[in-house]
Design a protein around this motif. Structure first.
Motif, PDB file in Angstrom:
ATOM      1  N   LYS A   1     -20.490   6.005  -5.315  1.00 21.59           N
ATOM      2  CA  LYS A   1     -20.651   7.441  -5.071  1.00 21.59           C
ATOM      3  C   LYS A   1     -20.610   8.239  -6.376  1.00 21.59           C
ATOM      4  O   LYS A   1     -21.489   9.057  -6.628  1.00 21.59           O
ATOM      5  CB  LYS A   1     -19.528   7.953  -4.140  1.00 21.59           C
ATOM      6  CG  LYS A   1     -19.554   7.331  -2.758  1.00 21.59           C
ATOM      7  CD  LYS A   1     -18.403   7.824  -1.895  1.00 21.59           C
ATOM      8  CE  LYS A   1     -17.027   7.395  -2.412  1.00 21.59           C
ATOM      9  NZ  LYS A   1     -16.831   5.928  -2.469  1.00 21.59           N
ATOM     10  N   SER A   2     -19.576   7.971  -7.178  1.00 22.50           N
ATOM     11  CA  SER A   2     -19.433   8.755  -8.410  1.00 22.50           C
ATOM     12  C   SER A   2     -20.567   8.463  -9.382  1.00 22.50           C
ATOM     13  O   SER A   2     -21.048   9.353 -10.085  1.00 22.50           O
ATOM     14  CB  SER A   2     -18.076   8.460  -9.062  1.00 22.50           C
ATOM     15  OG  SER A   2     -17.038   8.782  -8.167  1.00 22.50           O
ATOM     16  N   THR A   3     -21.000   7.209  -9.418  1.00 22.29           N
ATOM     17  CA  THR A   3     -22.122   6.845 -10.282  1.00 22.29           C
ATOM     18  C   THR A   3     -23.372   7.620  -9.876  1.00 22.29           C
ATOM     19  O   THR A   3     -24.063   8.191 -10.718  1.00 22.29           O
ATOM     20  CB  THR A   3     -22.393   5.328 -10.189  1.00 22.29           C
ATOM     21  OG1 THR A   3     -21.170   4.637 -10.447  1.00 22.29           O
ATOM     22  CG2 THR A   3     -23.450   4.889 -11.179  1.00 22.29           C
TER      23      THR A   3
ATOM     24  N   ALA B   1     -21.230  17.099  -3.407  1.00 18.94           N
ATOM     25  CA  ALA B   1     -19.789  16.832  -3.526  1.00 18.94           C
ATOM     26  C   ALA B   1     -19.527  15.336  -3.540  1.00 18.94           C
ATOM     27  O   ALA B   1     -20.066  14.585  -2.730  1.00 18.94           O
ATOM     28  CB  ALA B   1     -19.048  17.468  -2.353  1.00 18.94           C
ATOM     29  N   ASP B   2     -18.715  14.919  -4.502  1.00 15.80           N
ATOM     30  CA  ASP B   2     -18.265  13.524  -4.557  1.00 15.80           C
ATOM     31  C   ASP B   2     -16.861  13.499  -3.975  1.00 15.80           C
ATOM     32  O   ASP B   2     -16.013  14.304  -4.338  1.00 15.80           O
ATOM     33  CB  ASP B   2     -18.247  13.065  -6.015  1.00 15.80           C
ATOM     34  CG  ASP B   2     -17.786  11.620  -6.159  1.00 15.80           C
ATOM     35  OD1 ASP B   2     -17.904  10.863  -5.184  1.00 15.80           O
ATOM     36  OD2 ASP B   2     -17.313  11.261  -7.259  1.00 15.80           O
ATOM     37  N   THR B   3     -16.601  12.605  -3.040  1.00 16.95           N
ATOM     38  CA  THR B   3     -15.302  12.641  -2.362  1.00 16.95           C
ATOM     39  C   THR B   3     -14.587  11.297  -2.458  1.00 16.95           C
ATOM     40  O   THR B   3     -15.144  10.307  -2.913  1.00 16.95           O
ATOM     41  CB  THR B   3     -15.464  12.983  -0.867  1.00 16.95           C
ATOM     42  OG1 THR B   3     -16.220  11.942  -0.263  1.00 16.95           O
ATOM     43  CG2 THR B   3     -16.177  14.305  -0.683  1.00 16.95           C
TER      44      THR B   3
ATOM     45  N   VAL C   1     -18.422  12.399 -13.899  1.00 10.90           N
ATOM     46  CA  VAL C   1     -17.326  12.104 -12.983  1.00 10.90           C
ATOM     47  C   VAL C   1     -16.828  10.686 -13.277  1.00 10.90           C
ATOM     48  O   VAL C   1     -17.616   9.794 -13.570  1.00 10.90           O
ATOM     49  CB  VAL C   1     -17.792  12.218 -11.513  1.00 10.90           C
ATOM     50  CG1 VAL C   1     -16.678  11.841 -10.553  1.00 10.90           C
ATOM     51  CG2 VAL C   1     -18.283  13.626 -11.217  1.00 10.90           C
ATOM     52  N   PHE C   2     -15.541  10.516 -13.220  1.00 15.79           N
ATOM     53  CA  PHE C   2     -14.937   9.233 -13.520  1.00 15.79           C
ATOM     54  C   PHE C   2     -15.403   8.140 -12.543  1.00 15.79           C
ATOM     55  O   PHE C   2     -15.164   8.212 -11.347  1.00 15.79           O
ATOM     56  CB  PHE C   2     -13.420   9.402 -13.433  1.00 15.79           C
ATOM     57  CG  PHE C   2     -12.641   8.189 -13.854  1.00 15.79           C
ATOM     58  CD1 PHE C   2     -12.890   7.589 -15.076  1.00 15.79           C
ATOM     59  CD2 PHE C   2     -11.641   7.675 -13.041  1.00 15.79           C
ATOM     60  CE1 PHE C   2     -12.163   6.476 -15.472  1.00 15.79           C
ATOM     61  CE2 PHE C   2     -10.907   6.575 -13.427  1.00 15.79           C
ATOM     62  CZ  PHE C   2     -11.171   5.981 -14.648  1.00 15.79           C
ATOM     63  N   ALA C   3     -16.115   7.144 -13.045  1.00 16.51           N
ATOM     64  CA  ALA C   3     -16.551   6.032 -12.204  1.00 16.51           C
ATOM     65  C   ALA C   3     -16.047   4.735 -12.826  1.00 16.51           C
ATOM     66  O   ALA C   3     -16.074   4.560 -14.036  1.00 16.51           O
ATOM     67  CB  ALA C   3     -18.068   6.005 -12.106  1.00 16.51           C
TER      68      ALA C   3
ATOM     69  N   ALA D   1     -11.079   5.269  -7.629  1.00 17.06           N
ATOM     70  CA  ALA D   1     -11.064   5.855  -8.963  1.00 17.06           C
ATOM     71  C   ALA D   1     -10.997   7.381  -8.875  1.00 17.06           C
ATOM     72  O   ALA D   1     -10.390   8.025  -9.706  1.00 17.06           O
ATOM     73  CB  ALA D   1     -12.291   5.412  -9.742  1.00 17.06           C
ATOM     74  N   THR D   2     -11.629   7.932  -7.850  1.00 26.04           N
ATOM     75  CA  THR D   2     -11.652   9.393  -7.702  1.00 26.04           C
ATOM     76  C   THR D   2     -10.944   9.810  -6.427  1.00 26.04           C
ATOM     77  O   THR D   2     -11.316   9.391  -5.350  1.00 26.04           O
ATOM     78  CB  THR D   2     -13.112   9.918  -7.604  1.00 26.04           C
ATOM     79  OG1 THR D   2     -13.969   8.813  -7.330  1.00 26.04           O
ATOM     80  CG2 THR D   2     -13.528  10.604  -8.845  1.00 26.04           C
ATOM     81  N   LEU D   3      -9.915  10.637  -6.550  1.00 19.68           N
ATOM     82  CA  LEU D   3      -9.227  11.146  -5.364  1.00 19.68           C
ATOM     83  C   LEU D   3      -9.647  12.563  -5.049  1.00 19.68           C
ATOM     84  O   LEU D   3      -9.593  13.010  -3.920  1.00 19.68           O
ATOM     85  CB  LEU D   3      -7.706  11.161  -5.583  1.00 19.68           C
ATOM     86  CG  LEU D   3      -6.956   9.851  -5.532  1.00 19.68           C
ATOM     87  CD1 LEU D   3      -5.480  10.136  -5.427  1.00 19.68           C
ATOM     88  CD2 LEU D   3      -7.404   9.000  -4.377  1.00 19.68           C
TER      89      LEU D   3
END
Ligand code: GDP
Ligand code: MG
Length: 389
Positions: free
Chosen positions: A206-208, A245-247, A218-220, A226-228
């Motif tokens: 998702k973040s990628t 939105a990245d969740t 965004v941290f991937a 990895a992402t909260l």
């Protein structure tokens, strides 16, 4: 860093066959590594009904005990949730630190929480997890105490602790309510753009994808959760802007305390106009993961929202081609990407796409698809305001 060696324990049941159980243990190993442990050994027991006192049967638990002793292992992780009674008994028999899956996930969330909001949410989940399990930690202290200070007359230590934790939970809930209100105001202030949310199993990419679509940072990472925090970026495709939105990712058996306390983070998903469900097709268990994500969405009352299934990591997909004269039946391992495409397109029509977020393959089609969907949503919402197109 010296990693703590750990034993992992799973079960084979009638609705969880051996290969499934092994996949689950692989995932548990990934969770354990993410939490900073070093899984060195896996135990599987065939067990239709867990023992209500010790979870495992007597023979198996002996085997585990001997192994732990010989190898000087001090951490044992169960893939299944243990009752307070099981936990206490197992701890006594194995003389090790025992964690169950929820424990482990809560621990990872705690280490990943950065913002005040995430920290409060995790803390709440931890206390809610702890409350019914207090017995285990405090039995040795349980005794009658007089009415000193905060304690009521005749209250036991454990009752006091329960009460303190109860108060703590109430306080955290209040704090979250306040944050919630701020977030709602923030969301309202974001204007009229169509909102798209990335959802999916943890580590699906998702973040990628977020980074590739929005050129953000965004941290991937190849780690779980990895992402909260929810990150929101404006994306423009053609002349059409929308919010992406990245969740936080989902996982099998996400502790329900976490789902509850992450409600405000998940509001972004609930209030979005379109979902992109990212699937890691290179994971042999991806169909099960799709199921888990769908269940979790239903759990947070997200149903009937427009959704695109995005099959990611096509670059990493591998399968064994079957010879035509081979008479053994085709298994999951023999299905080509083309065949998966056909299957899913017939299920989902044009609401499915296969990409690699890593090397941006099929990104033009993804952009076209997103453009069409967002445009449709826009026209539906603002029928008289189509100057954009
Ligand atoms: P998230 O948990 O869903 O946000 O997943 P991330 O975006 O953090 O990605 C998890 C891991 O998968 C990272 O190591 C990524 O580099 C990797 N990854 C993401 N997309 C792809 C892809 O298309 N192909 C491959 N091979 N790896 C990918
Ligand atoms: Mg992520």
């Amino acid at each position: 860093m010296d990693l703590e060696n750990a034993i992992l324990i799973g079960v084979v049941t009638h609705d969880q066959n051996k290969s499934r159980a092994e996949e689950y243990l692989d995932e548990l190993a990934f969770l354990a590594k993410t939490a900073g442990a070093n899984p060195v050994k896996k135990f599987l027991q065939k067990l239709n009904v867990p023992n209500n006192k010790t979870f495992l049967g007597k023979g198996k638990i002996d085997e585990v005990r001997q192994y732990a002793k010989a190898e000087e292992i001090e951490l044992i992780i169960f893939d299944d949730d243990l009752t307070p009674v099981q936990l206490r008994n197992i701890e006594r028999i194995l003389e090790c630190k025992i964690l169950d899956r929820s424990n482990l996930i809560l621990d990872i969330f705690a280490s990943r929480a950065r913002t005040a909001n995430a920290k409060t949410q995790v803390e709440l989940a931890q206390y809610q997890y702890l409350l019914p399990r207090l017995t285990r930690m405090w039995t040795h202290l349980e005794r009658q105490k007089g009415g000193i200070g905060m304690r009521g007359p005749g209250e036991t230590q454990i009752e006091t602790d329960r009460r303190i934790i109860g108060q703590k939970i109430a306080l955290l809930k209040k704090k979250l309510e306040k944050i919630d209100k701020q977030k709602t105001t923030q969301r309202k202030g974001r204007g009229d753009m169509i909102r798209v949310a990335l959802v999916g199993y943890t580590n699906a990419g998702k973040s990628t994808l977020m980074n590739q679509l929005s050129k953000s940072d965004v941290f991937a990472e190849d780690k779980l959760f990895a992402t909260l925090e929810t990150t929101i970026r404006k994306v423009v495709i053609g002349n059409l802007p929308f919010l992406l939105a990245d969740t936080v990712g989902f996982i099998r058996k996400l502790p329900h305390q976490l789902v509850d306390s992450f409600k405000s983070t998940l509001d972004e998903v609930r209030e979005s106009d379109l979902l992109l469900h990212i699937v890691d097709i290179s994971n042999p268990n991806f169909e099960n993961q799709i199921e888990v994500v769908n269940q979790t969405l239903a759990e947070i009352d997200v149903i009937d929202k427009p959704l695109i299934l995005v099959f990611n990591k096509t670059d990493a997909y591998s399968y064994t081609e079957k010879e035509d004269d081979d008479l053994t039946p085709k298994t999951k391992e023999n299905i080509s990407l083309e065949e998966w495409k056909n299957t899913w397109i017939s299920k989902m029509e044009d609401n499915t796409i296969f990409i690699s977020a890593l090397n941006k393959s099929n990104f033009d089609s993804l952009r076209d698809l997103l453009y069409d969907k967002v445009k449709q949503l826009h026209i539906k919402r603002y029928p008289y305001n189509n100057f954009l197109y």
